[in-house]
Design a protein around this motif. Structure first.
Motif, PDB file in Angstrom:
ATOM      1  N   MET A 198       0.846  -1.193   0.000  1.00  0.00           N
ATOM      2  CA  MET A 198       0.000   0.000   0.000  1.00  0.00           C
ATOM      3  C   MET A 198       0.882   1.243   0.000  1.00  0.00           C
ATOM      4  N   SER A 199       0.579   2.171  -0.886  1.00  0.00           N
ATOM      5  CA  SER A 199       1.427   3.345  -1.073  1.00  0.00           C
ATOM      6  C   SER A 199       0.911   4.544  -0.282  1.00  0.00           C
ATOM      7  N   VAL A 200       1.836   5.427   0.057  1.00  0.00           N
ATOM      8  CA  VAL A 200       1.485   6.636   0.787  1.00  0.00           C
ATOM      9  C   VAL A 200       1.247   7.777  -0.198  1.00  0.00           C
ATOM     10  N   VAL A 201       0.141   8.487   0.007  1.00  0.00           N
ATOM     11  CA  VAL A 201      -0.150   9.709  -0.740  1.00  0.00           C
ATOM     12  C   VAL A 201      -0.308  10.834   0.280  1.00  0.00           C
ATOM     13  N   TRP A 202       0.534  11.845   0.158  1.00  0.00           N
ATOM     14  CA  TRP A 202       0.436  13.002   1.039  1.00  0.00           C
ATOM     15  C   TRP A 202      -0.517  14.018   0.414  1.00  0.00           C
ATOM     16  N   TYR A 203      -1.291  14.695   1.271  1.00  0.00           N
ATOM     17  CA  TYR A 203      -2.364  15.550   0.759  1.00  0.00           C
ATOM     18  C   TYR A 203      -2.460  16.848   1.552  1.00  0.00           C
ATOM     19  N   LYS A 204      -2.487  17.959   0.824  1.00  0.00           N
ATOM     20  CA  LYS A 204      -2.792  19.267   1.415  1.00  0.00           C
ATOM     21  C   LYS A 204      -4.027  19.809   0.713  1.00  0.00           C
ATOM     22  N   ASP A 205      -5.089  20.053   1.493  1.00  0.00           N
ATOM     23  CA  ASP A 205      -6.311  20.533   0.872  1.00  0.00           C
ATOM     24  C   ASP A 205      -6.126  21.948   0.326  1.00  0.00           C
ATOM     25  N   ALA A 206      -7.142  22.433  -0.357  1.00  0.00           N
ATOM     26  CA  ALA A 206      -7.022  23.694  -1.083  1.00  0.00           C
ATOM     27  C   ALA A 206      -7.150  24.930  -0.194  1.00  0.00           C
ATOM     28  N   ARG A 207      -7.538  24.738   1.055  1.00  0.00           N
ATOM     29  CA  ARG A 207      -7.717  25.885   1.942  1.00  0.00           C
ATOM     30  C   ARG A 207      -6.370  26.400   2.429  1.00  0.00           C
ATOM     31  N   ALA A 208      -6.299  27.714   2.625  1.00  0.00           N
ATOM     32  CA  ALA A 208      -5.093  28.347   3.169  1.00  0.00           C
ATOM     33  C   ALA A 208      -5.507  29.509   4.058  1.00  0.00           C
ATOM     34  N   ALA A 209      -5.016  29.515   5.294  1.00  0.00           N
ATOM     35  CA  ALA A 209      -5.379  30.556   6.255  1.00  0.00           C
ATOM     36  C   ALA A 209      -4.210  31.460   6.617  1.00  0.00           C
ATOM     37  N   SER A 210      -3.038  31.193   6.013  1.00  0.00           N
ATOM     38  CA  SER A 210      -1.847  31.995   6.311  1.00  0.00           C
ATOM     39  C   SER A 210      -0.850  31.833   5.180  1.00  0.00           C
ATOM     40  N   PRO A 211       0.164  32.710   5.109  1.00  0.00           N
ATOM     41  CA  PRO A 211       1.195  32.569   4.068  1.00  0.00           C
ATOM     42  C   PRO A 211       1.908  31.227   4.121  1.00  0.00           C
ATOM     43  N   GLU A 212       1.999  30.647   5.310  1.00  0.00           N
ATOM     44  CA  GLU A 212       2.680  29.355   5.453  1.00  0.00           C
ATOM     45  C   GLU A 212       1.924  28.229   4.754  1.00  0.00           C
ATOM     46  N   GLU A 213       0.638  28.456   4.467  1.00  0.00           N
ATOM     47  CA  GLU A 213      -0.170  27.439   3.801  1.00  0.00           C
ATOM     48  C   GLU A 213      -0.335  27.716   2.307  1.00  0.00           C
ATOM     49  N   SER A 214       0.399  28.691   1.785  1.00  0.00           N
ATOM     50  CA  SER A 214       0.356  28.945   0.342  1.00  0.00           C
ATOM     51  C   SER A 214       0.964  27.763  -0.396  1.00  0.00           C
ATOM     52  N   GLN A 215       0.610  27.608  -1.642  1.00  0.00           N
ATOM     53  CA  GLN A 215       1.097  26.461  -2.414  1.00  0.00           C
ATOM     54  C   GLN A 215       2.631  26.389  -2.478  1.00  0.00           C
ATOM     55  N   PRO A 216       3.334  27.483  -2.803  1.00  0.00           N
ATOM     56  CA  PRO A 216       4.796  27.372  -2.845  1.00  0.00           C
ATOM     57  C   PRO A 216       5.413  27.061  -1.488  1.00  0.00           C
ATOM     58  N   GLU A 217       4.824  27.583  -0.403  1.00  0.00           N
ATOM     59  CA  GLU A 217       5.388  27.310   0.913  1.00  0.00           C
ATOM     60  C   GLU A 217       5.156  25.872   1.340  1.00  0.00           C
ATOM     61  N   VAL A 218       4.002  25.320   0.969  1.00  0.00           N
ATOM     62  CA  VAL A 218       3.745  23.902   1.254  1.00  0.00           C
ATOM     63  C   VAL A 218       4.782  23.035   0.542  1.00  0.00           C
ATOM     64  N   ILE A 219       5.070  23.370  -0.703  1.00  0.00           N
ATOM     65  CA  ILE A 219       6.079  22.613  -1.466  1.00  0.00           C
ATOM     66  C   ILE A 219       7.453  22.756  -0.833  1.00  0.00           C
ATOM     67  N   ARG A 220       7.846  23.965  -0.511  1.00  0.00           N
ATOM     68  CA  ARG A 220       9.187  24.191   0.037  1.00  0.00           C
ATOM     69  C   ARG A 220       9.371  23.544   1.407  1.00  0.00           C
ATOM     70  N   ARG A 221       8.290  23.466   2.171  1.00  0.00           N
ATOM     71  CA  ARG A 221       8.383  22.908   3.522  1.00  0.00           C
ATOM     72  C   ARG A 221       8.347  21.382   3.521  1.00  0.00           C
ATOM     73  N   HIS A 222       7.543  20.784   2.654  1.00  0.00           N
ATOM     74  CA  HIS A 222       7.316  19.341   2.742  1.00  0.00           C
ATOM     75  C   HIS A 222       8.020  18.513   1.666  1.00  0.00           C
ATOM     76  N   LEU A 223       8.259  19.085   0.491  1.00  0.00           N
ATOM     77  CA  LEU A 223       8.832  18.284  -0.593  1.00  0.00           C
ATOM     78  C   LEU A 223      10.213  17.706  -0.266  1.00  0.00           C
ATOM     79  N   PRO A 224      11.118  18.458   0.385  1.00  0.00           N
ATOM     80  CA  PRO A 224      12.451  17.876   0.654  1.00  0.00           C
ATOM     81  C   PRO A 224      12.404  16.573   1.430  1.00  0.00           C
ATOM     82  N   GLU A 225      11.474  16.446   2.360  1.00  0.00           N
ATOM     83  CA  GLU A 225      11.405  15.227   3.169  1.00  0.00           C
ATOM     84  C   GLU A 225      10.722  14.080   2.434  1.00  0.00           C
TER      85      GLU A 225
END
Length: 363
Positions: free
Chosen positions: A1-28
């Protein structure tokens, strides 16, 4: 069974913007990238006139992560099988740049994956029921690693377009694309044809002519690539594809997706950008309103699991506008083009591209 990571479309702060989500989580999430690796960022830059393709800021965030890891990223896309503004290398570079994807804006060069004329590739055995081998675009077969960023959306031939569609079509040369599409080579219904010549103008392969006696269109199957732009151009329904051809095309699409995976020995990571989900693909030279509300971003090392998770989330979302009637159905996505979006996923899974079983982890 494979892992799929998911961030929903809602954003309540700059930290939840699409580029910031990528920069924070993609390296790991990325595995196996070594300093100095030449890494392809495979994406669809959109046809000229299309405005709902993946945003440049999203691709730039991926590039920045790769550079921080010490890799040498480049952007890439292959030329099209149909006539248009991305049929050859120079045209593709011009459209990509006009849509915001160039060295100055992205911090990485744009390389045409299959070369000047779309014939630069590597033949890879896949051993499918429909396809024995497939020609993968050189840049997608010879890089050290690849990150595939796909805009999740509808598609008139496959019902849905995501990671598997990106592998089994976007990563191929023209010869590879032709092999997938050739089961769709159409015929002409002379009773419906008016001899208007619009199909001739649309065909980039010189496969259509007017019969000197009947004054009706005639298709040469030896020249035809089966990409059906002629059918889209015909206002009279005179271009008729073989019965069941889209299902067979999907089987080939899934089998072809195994080509890039084997060429790179699975050194590929996948992102599905599920925003502005339009019924048509990014190859359309326009963008209709989305048919469903935004879903978010999904990440995985398994393209089959990623696409299955994306489809499941789409089916749970609210359908909009002319598609609101689908909200009462479980398999909503199938109603958009009246074709199953699962055929190419199941075909790829049979050849070991991934698993439809997944766990969804929210980030």
């Amino acid at each position: 069974m494979s892992v799929v990571w998911y961030k929903d479309a809602r954003a309540a702060s700059p930290e939840e913007s699409q580029p910031e989500v990528i920069r924070r989580h993609l390296p790991e999430m990325l595995e196996g990238i070594e300093r100095g690796d030449v890494v392809a960022v495979k994406f669809h830059p959109g046809e000229w006139g299309n405005t709902t393709h993946v945003r440049p800021i999203v691709i730039r965030a991926v590039v920045d992560v790769l550079k921080e890891l010490g890799a040498r990223p480049f952007l890439t896309e292959s030329t099209t099988l149909y006539g248009g503004m991305r049929f050859n290398g120079p045209e593709l570079i011009e459209v990509a740049s006009a849509n915001g994807f160039n060295l100055a804006s992205m911090g990485a060069p744009f390389v045409v994956a299959d070369g000047l004329r779309g014939d630069d590739g590597v033949s890879i055995p896949v051993g499918g029921s429909e396809i024995d081998e497939i020609e993968v675009a050189s840049a997608c077969a010879k890089c050290d690693y690849m990150v595939v960023v796909s805009h999740a959306k509808g598609h008139p031939a496959s019902g849905y377009g995501g990671a598997i569609k990106h592998l089994g079509m976007g990563c191929l040369t023209k010869a590879g694309k032709r092999k997938v599409h050739e089961v769709c080579i159409p015929s002409v219904d002379e009773d419906l044809c008016t001899g208007c010549r619009k199909c001739i103008q649309m065909c980039p392969w010189g496969a259509i002519s007017i019969h000197p006696e009947s004054k009706r269109a005639v298709i040469d199957p030896q020249r035809c690539a089966g990409e059906l732009s002629c059918q889209s151009a015909c206002a009279f329904g005179a271009i008729v594809e073989p019965e069941g051809s889209r299902e067979r095309m999907q089987v080939r699409l899934g089998e072809a997706a195994v080509g890039p995976i084997r060429a790179l020995k699975r050194r590929i990571f996948y992102i599905n950008w599920a925003y502005e989900l339009t019924a048509g693909c990014d190859c359309f030279a326009y963008s209709d309103a989305p048919f469903v509300e935004d879903v978010g971003m999904l990440f995985s090392q398994d393209p089959v699991a990623l696409d299955r998770a994306t489809i499941d989330l789409v089916n749970k979302s609210t359908f909009l506008h002319d598609y609101a009637h689908a909200n009462v159905q479980k398999e909503r996505l199938s109603t958009i083009w009246d074709i199953s979006p699962y055929i190419h996923l199941e075909s790829a899974e049979r050849l070991g591209a991934g698993s439809s079983l997944y766990t969804l982890e929210e980030i």
